[in-house]
Design an enzyme around this catalytic site. Structure first.
Site, PDB file in Angstrom:
ATOM      1  N   TYR A   1       1.096  -1.085  -0.068  1.00 16.66           N
ATOM      2  CA  TYR A   1       0.067   0.153   0.031  1.00 16.66           C
ATOM      3  C   TYR A   1       0.526   1.575   0.001  1.00 16.66           C
ATOM      4  O   TYR A   1       0.975   1.743   0.564  1.00 16.66           O
ATOM      5  CB  TYR A   1      -1.010  -0.150   1.363  1.00 16.66           C
ATOM      6  CG  TYR A   1      -2.449  -0.663   1.208  1.00 16.66           C
ATOM      7  CD1 TYR A   1      -1.945  -1.527   0.136  1.00 16.66           C
ATOM      8  CD2 TYR A   1      -2.771  -1.343   2.119  1.00 16.66           C
ATOM      9  CE1 TYR A   1      -3.512  -2.616   0.102  1.00 16.66           C
ATOM     10  CE2 TYR A   1      -3.883  -2.316   2.525  1.00 16.66           C
ATOM     11  CZ  TYR A   1      -3.654  -2.336   1.185  1.00 16.66           C
ATOM     12  OH  TYR A   1      -5.239  -4.375   1.356  1.00 16.66           O
TER      13      TYR A   1
HETATM   14  P1  FDA Z   1       3.647  -2.697 -10.346  1.00 15.48           P
HETATM   15  O1  FDA Z   1       4.079  -3.224 -11.656  1.00 15.48           O
HETATM   16  O2  FDA Z   1       2.760  -1.014 -10.255  1.00 15.48           O
HETATM   17  O3  FDA Z   1       4.800  -2.698  -9.106  1.00 15.48           O
HETATM   18  C1  FDA Z   1       4.255  -2.468  -7.921  1.00 15.48           C
HETATM   19  C2  FDA Z   1       6.341  -2.045  -7.693  1.00 15.48           C
HETATM   20  O4  FDA Z   1       7.062  -3.269  -7.327  1.00 15.48           O
HETATM   21  C3  FDA Z   1       7.067  -0.997  -7.975  1.00 15.48           C
HETATM   22  O5  FDA Z   1       8.188  -0.785  -7.388  1.00 15.48           O
HETATM   23  C4  FDA Z   1       8.176  -2.339  -9.374  1.00 15.48           C
HETATM   24  O6  FDA Z   1       8.862  -1.402 -10.128  1.00 15.48           O
HETATM   25  C5  FDA Z   1       8.112  -3.197  -8.427  1.00 15.48           C
HETATM   26  N1  FDA Z   1       7.484  -4.434 -10.116  1.00 15.48           N
HETATM   27  C6  FDA Z   1       6.913  -4.510  -9.707  1.00 15.48           C
HETATM   28  N2  FDA Z   1       7.984  -5.819 -11.259  1.00 15.48           N
HETATM   29  C7  FDA Z   1       8.037  -6.136 -10.894  1.00 15.48           C
HETATM   30  C8  FDA Z   1       9.215  -6.553 -11.117  1.00 15.48           C
HETATM   31  N3  FDA Z   1       9.257  -7.830 -12.018  1.00 15.48           N
HETATM   32  N4  FDA Z   1      10.780  -7.165 -10.822  1.00 15.48           N
HETATM   33  C9  FDA Z   1      11.485  -5.854  -9.704  1.00 15.48           C
HETATM   34  N5  FDA Z   1      10.563  -4.465  -9.334  1.00 15.48           N
HETATM   35  C10 FDA Z   1       8.996  -5.053  -9.858  1.00 15.48           C
HETATM   36  N6  FDA Z   1      -2.571  -5.614  -2.322  1.00 15.48           N
HETATM   37  C11 FDA Z   1      -2.334  -6.810  -1.216  1.00 15.48           C
HETATM   38  O7  FDA Z   1      -2.105  -7.518  -1.072  1.00 15.48           O
HETATM   39  N7  FDA Z   1      -4.036  -7.155  -1.316  1.00 15.48           N
HETATM   40  C12 FDA Z   1      -4.859  -7.298  -2.941  1.00 15.48           C
HETATM   41  O8  FDA Z   1      -5.720  -7.535  -2.300  1.00 15.48           O
HETATM   42  C13 FDA Z   1      -4.617  -5.788  -2.903  1.00 15.48           C
HETATM   43  N8  FDA Z   1      -5.570  -5.592  -4.053  1.00 15.48           N
HETATM   44  C14 FDA Z   1      -5.703  -4.127  -5.356  1.00 15.48           C
HETATM   45  C15 FDA Z   1      -5.843  -3.880  -5.111  1.00 15.48           C
HETATM   46  C16 FDA Z   1      -5.944  -2.604  -6.382  1.00 15.48           C
HETATM   47  C17 FDA Z   1      -7.170  -1.868  -6.756  1.00 15.48           C
HETATM   48  C18 FDA Z   1      -5.029  -2.266  -6.613  1.00 15.48           C
HETATM   49  C19 FDA Z   1      -4.591  -0.964  -7.580  1.00 15.48           C
HETATM   50  C20 FDA Z   1      -3.823  -1.896  -5.307  1.00 15.48           C
HETATM   51  C21 FDA Z   1      -3.590  -3.821  -4.909  1.00 15.48           C
HETATM   52  N9  FDA Z   1      -2.917  -3.816  -3.475  1.00 15.48           N
HETATM   53  C22 FDA Z   1      -3.606  -5.381  -3.298  1.00 15.48           C
HETATM   54  C23 FDA Z   1      -1.791  -3.517  -3.287  1.00 15.48           C
HETATM   55  C24 FDA Z   1      -1.117  -4.537  -4.521  1.00 15.48           C
HETATM   56  O9  FDA Z   1      -0.450  -5.583  -3.881  1.00 15.48           O
HETATM   57  C25 FDA Z   1       0.159  -3.209  -4.803  1.00 15.48           C
HETATM   58  O10 FDA Z   1      -0.036  -2.328  -5.535  1.00 15.48           O
HETATM   59  C26 FDA Z   1       1.830  -4.319  -5.891  1.00 15.48           C
HETATM   60  O11 FDA Z   1       3.227  -3.857  -6.099  1.00 15.48           O
HETATM   61  C27 FDA Z   1       1.135  -4.056  -7.045  1.00 15.48           C
HETATM   62  O12 FDA Z   1       2.022  -5.501  -8.335  1.00 15.48           O
HETATM   63  P2  FDA Z   1       2.320  -4.826  -9.530  1.00 15.48           P
HETATM   64  O13 FDA Z   1       2.805  -5.793 -10.040  1.00 15.48           O
HETATM   65  O14 FDA Z   1       0.859  -4.485 -10.367  1.00 15.48           O
HETATM   66  O15 FDA Z   1       2.518  -3.393  -9.578  1.00 15.48           O
END
Ligand code: FDA
Length: 503
Positions: A444
């Site tokens: 978060y």
């Molecule tokens: P994103 O791609 O934006 O990456 C997030 C971070 O991780 C960044 O710093 C990025 O650089 C880094 N990163 C991403 N991929 C990487 C990789 N392959 N290698 C290295 N670094 C990497 N959380 C939760 O625990 N339970 C839940 O139910 C929810 N629900 C939820 C709903 C909605 C609508 C949102 C917007 C968010 C959530 N979240 C959540 C929060 C979610 O777990 C958090 O935003 C994650 O980091 C998202 O991962 P993404 O890969 O989508 O994000």
């Protein structure tokens, strides 16, 4: 920052057969904006003023990532790594440091489930919905304990912890990672064995972005019963919502670990209501008995409950209607949460008095017309059994619940007003939540709790936010960072600094 020099470097550093030119998007490319905006959830970071990457790479091969790392180092560019794009503060696709390049893993999203071994290899660009769907496709009795929103990416989610409605039974997504493929600052592709236990520890909850690019995770799946039960029950103020929520605080973390009940406080028709949503890993009859025993105040009735399979529960919790097909879980466009928003988190160790809830309602009433909610997320169960230092995620025993504060709005001009509102609410909550440090959940993401300086990133400054996310694990994260990325190549506003960092 000459983009052409960077592009020349990319083609020089990738082998001809991997055709890197096909995965490069610059501002001259007609699909640049579509590609950039596709997974952005928070429109606060998609405005005309938001710094945009000079280049976006959508790798199809590990070699594309390796070339991007090499050339970024050579030419002083920064990298942002994006998997699902759900970062609350846009850190996966925005950088104040220009020039920068986004590595968007959206096309590395293969999932291989081994039902016999109860494991799966998941590439970082896959979403939670895709993972759930592929698991259920292979076995009705296997599942995975991760988040609710199906479009969240496993890359960010697993590397920051990751919880969902099975957290009290199984813990976090990161607790179930057993191997990983990661590309480090030297461009090496490592697995658990070659990266070593320290780095493998760090990327399971410490945030991947500080340490490299996670290409894939191997996860241990969990056994789920053939029948689970869901309910959502809404209580208004007239129905004693505050008393029931107050009571919930005394049992939420002590319930049977297969029973998870969260609470969402929201304003509807000029009054506050409390919505209790629950997943129980079993059938209705047993659930009703447990509720009678532990939480009779809610007055749960049989007709409030629905039995279904685990994958149907994931589909329902994701917000889909019963008649909508399960395969919508695969769809990256299904997210209904896109918009302007700001969110914050807290941990609660002592029940909050009823009067404090009244104060929360007053703050909601001040801003009629906004779309805001507070979610109370119960801990206990398996979360109590895992030590605080097992992985970097440190919020374990001693927490009754976590709070998610969120506010959303419709246009950029209103941003400051709603950000101020949620900061004020957060200020109001100070006496009731964890202190020294005031803990927060990395996934978060909240830049209000502290951020690295532009340029020089010191331990002292970073520990302001670092201790809130990781408590004492922060020091070990700094140690790992110092070992694996001493020059601080992988950095952002909340990345772990190496001890010696001068950049
Ligand atoms: P994103 O791609 O934006 O990456 C997030 C971070 O991780 C960044 O710093 C990025 O650089 C880094 N990163 C991403 N991929 C990487 C990789 N392959 N290698 C290295 N670094 C990497 N959380 C939760 O625990 N339970 C839940 O139910 C929810 N629900 C939820 C709903 C909605 C609508 C949102 C917007 C968010 C959530 N979240 C959540 C929060 C979610 O777990 C958090 O935003 C994650 O980091 C998202 O991962 P993404 O890969 O989508 O994000």
């Amino acid at each position: 920052h000459d983009v052409n020099i960077f592009l020349d470097c990319l083609s020089l550093h990738s082998d001809k057969s991997s055709s890197i030119s096909k995965v490069i998007y610059t501002k001259n490319n007609s699909s640049y904006s579509t590609v950039l905006n596709f997974t952005i959830q928070n429109f606060r970071f998609a405005t005309a003023n938001t710094p945009k990457p000079q280049v976006i790479i959508i790798p199809l091969h590990v070699s594309h990532i390796q070339a991007t790392i090499k050339c970024s180092q050579k030419h002083g560019w920064q990298i942002r790594v994006r998997s699902g794009g759900h970062d609350f503060e846009g850190l996966s696709y925005v950088s104040d440091h220009v020039p920068f390049v986004i590595i968007d893993l959206i096309k590395l999203s293969e999932i291989n489930v081994d039902a016999e071994e109860k494991s799966a290899w998941v590439q970082a660009g896959a979403t939670l919905g895709q993972l759930y769907y592929r698991i259920a496709d292979r076995s009705k009795n296997l599942g995975f304990p991760a988040g609710v929103c199906p479009t969240v990416g496993v890359g960010g989610h697993f590397s920051g912890g990751g919880y969902g409605f099975m957290m009290r039974k199984f813990g976090l997504a990161a607790d179930h990672v057993v191997d990983a493929h990661l590309i480090d600052a030297e461009g090496r592709l490592l697995d658990r064995k070659s990266m070593g236990e320290d780095l493998f520890w760090a990327i399971r909850g410490g945030g991947g972005a500080s340490f490299g690019v996670v290409v894939a995770w191997k996860v241990r799946l969990v056994t789920v019963p053939s029948t689970v039960t869901l309910f959502t029950v809404i209580r208004t103020m007239k129905q004693n919502a505050t008393k029931i929520v107050h009571e919930w605080q005394y049992i939420a973390n002590k319930l049977h670990e297969g029973l998870f009940i969260d609470v969402v406080l929201i304003r509807a028709n000029s009054t506050m209501v409390a919505a209790f949503t629950s997943l129980f890993l079993g059938g209705i009859d047993r659930l009703l008995l447990l509720m009678q025993e532990s939480f009779p105040e809610l007055g749960l009735k049989k007709e409030d409950c629905t039995e279904m399979s685990w994958i149907e529960s994931a589909h329902t919790l994701a917000g889909f209607q019963k008649e909508e097909p399960l395969y919508l879980l695969l769809d990256r466009n299904s997210s209904s949460s896109k918009g302007f928003f700001k969110a914050k988190s807290d941990y609660v160790k002592q029940p909050i008095p009823e009067s404090a809830f009244e104060g929360i309602y007053d703050r909601f009433a001040e801003e009629e017309g906004q779309s805001a909610f507070i979610a109370l997320i119960p801990y206990g169960g398996k979360m109590n059994e895992i030590s605080e230092s097992e992985i970097p995620f440190s919020h374990r025993a001693g927490n009754i619940y976590k709070i998610l504060y969120a506010v959303a709005w419709g246009e950029d001009g209103a941003s400051q007003r709603y950000i101020n509102w949620i900061r004020k609410l957060y200020g109001y909550m100070t006496p009731y939540v964890s202190k020294n440090p005031r803990e927060a959940y990395l996934n978060y993401r909240d830049l209000d709790i502290g951020r690295n300086n532009q340029g020089y990133t010191g331990y002292k400054k970073a520990s302001i936010w670092g201790k809130k996310y990781f408590k004492n694990n922060f020091d070990r994260l700094v140690h790992v960072k110092t070992t694996v990325d001493p020059h601080n190549f992988f950095r952002n506003e909340q990345s772990i600094p190496p001890l010696s960092s001068r950049v």
